[in-house]
Design a protein around this motif. Structure first.
Motif, mmCIF file in Angstrom:
data_model
loop_
_atom_site.group_PDB
_atom_site.id
_atom_site.type_symbol
_atom_site.label_atom_id
_atom_site.label_comp_id
_atom_site.label_asym_id
_atom_site.label_seq_id
_atom_site.Cartn_x
_atom_site.Cartn_y
_atom_site.Cartn_z
ATOM 1 N N ALA A 22 9.869 5.878 26.868
ATOM 2 C CA ALA A 22 9.056 6.541 25.964
ATOM 3 C C ALA A 22 9.696 7.525 25.148
ATOM 4 C CB ALA A 22 7.833 7.079 26.773
ATOM 5 N N LEU A 23 10.814 8.127 25.687
ATOM 6 C CA LEU A 23 11.523 9.273 24.860
ATOM 7 C C LEU A 23 12.691 8.825 24.083
ATOM 8 C CD1 LEU A 23 11.717 11.979 27.769
ATOM 9 C CD2 LEU A 23 10.111 11.692 25.667
ATOM 10 N N TYR A 24 13.374 7.815 24.466
ATOM 11 C CA TYR A 24 14.690 7.171 23.807
ATOM 12 C C TYR A 24 14.573 5.951 23.505
ATOM 13 C CZ TYR A 24 16.904 11.688 25.635
ATOM 14 O OH TYR A 24 17.332 12.679 26.265
ATOM 15 N N GLU A 25 15.320 5.562 22.364
ATOM 16 C CA GLU A 25 15.404 4.257 22.008
ATOM 17 C C GLU A 25 16.895 3.684 22.716
ATOM 18 O OE1 GLU A 25 15.843 3.794 17.813
ATOM 19 O OE2 GLU A 25 13.833 4.770 17.693
ATOM 20 N N THR A 26 17.983 4.755 22.913
ATOM 21 C CA THR A 26 19.072 4.453 23.796
ATOM 22 C C THR A 26 19.161 5.690 24.551
ATOM 23 O OG1 THR A 26 19.893 3.423 21.928
ATOM 24 C CG2 THR A 26 21.651 4.168 23.647
ATOM 25 N N GLN A 68 21.643 15.016 24.703
ATOM 26 C CA GLN A 68 20.997 14.039 23.840
ATOM 27 C C GLN A 68 19.370 14.306 23.799
ATOM 28 O OE1 GLN A 68 22.467 10.059 24.610
ATOM 29 N NE2 GLN A 68 20.524 9.242 23.824
ATOM 30 N N LEU A 69 19.146 14.785 22.688
ATOM 31 C CA LEU A 69 17.906 14.942 22.520
ATOM 32 C C LEU A 69 16.886 13.723 22.362
ATOM 33 C CD1 LEU A 69 17.864 18.289 20.277
ATOM 34 C CD2 LEU A 69 17.835 17.767 22.614
ATOM 35 N N PRO A 70 15.687 13.825 22.681
ATOM 36 C CA PRO A 70 14.825 12.423 22.473
ATOM 37 C C PRO A 70 14.667 11.915 21.143
ATOM 38 C CG PRO A 70 13.806 14.220 24.181
ATOM 39 C CD PRO A 70 14.902 14.699 23.456
ATOM 40 N N ASP A 71 14.703 10.899 21.027
ATOM 41 C CA ASP A 71 14.107 10.205 19.698
ATOM 42 C C ASP A 71 12.839 10.214 19.402
ATOM 43 O OD1 ASP A 71 16.844 8.908 19.371
ATOM 44 O OD2 ASP A 71 16.496 7.809 20.727
ATOM 45 N N HIS A 72 11.883 10.220 20.588
ATOM 46 C CA HIS A 72 10.597 10.371 20.463
ATOM 47 C C HIS A 72 9.884 11.550 21.386
ATOM 48 C CE1 HIS A 72 10.794 6.536 18.521
ATOM 49 N NE2 HIS A 72 11.472 6.194 19.676
#
Length: 131
Positions: A11-15, A44-48
């Motif tokens: 839910a937080l990351y694409e990768t 590595q900060l979340p994408d979402h």
């Protein structure tokens, strides 16, 4: 890392971050509940990011992975915050029976075990140092 294993990170990351690159700062073995908790942090900060994080200043995500139904636990070379645990690999492989084979290994130290299940818990962001 297979995002299907931990939907909390999906839910937080694409990768998602590679666990081997995340500092491991917490290990807790609970023999009563046959559980092992590993605590990681990553820059590595979340994408979402979660909505409640959007107004915060942060540069680090901290999260715990709780493994349950643990057996075959082996720990060698115990040392608190030893430098060679920073240069280590983390592996989580799901076997054909559905169990998770977990290993955290460095040149002289290791933690290995088998787990029935796992979940990411208590993820949070914070400011480490200054931006």
């Amino acid at each position: 890392m297979d995002l299907r294993l931990w939907p909390e990170l999906a839910a937080l990351y694409e990768t998602p971050p590679d666990l081997s690159s995340c500092p491991l700062y917490y290990v807790h073995v609970d023999e009563r509940d046959t559980a092992v908790t590993l605590g990681f942090e990553t820059p590595q900060l979340p994408d979402h990011p979660r909505a409640e994080w959007e107004e915060k200043r942060y540069n680090t995500l901290r999260f715990f992975v709780v493994f349950t139904g643990v057996d075959e636990l082996r720990i060698t070379g115990i040392a608190a915050e030893h430098p060679d645990m920073r240069d280590r690999t983390v592996g989580v492989i799901v076997t054909g029976t559905g169990r998770q084979q977990v290993s955290v290994t460095s040149e002289n130290r290791s933690i290995t075990f088998s787990a029935a299940a796992s979940a990411v818990t208590q993820s949070r962001v914070y400011l480490q140092g200054s931006l």
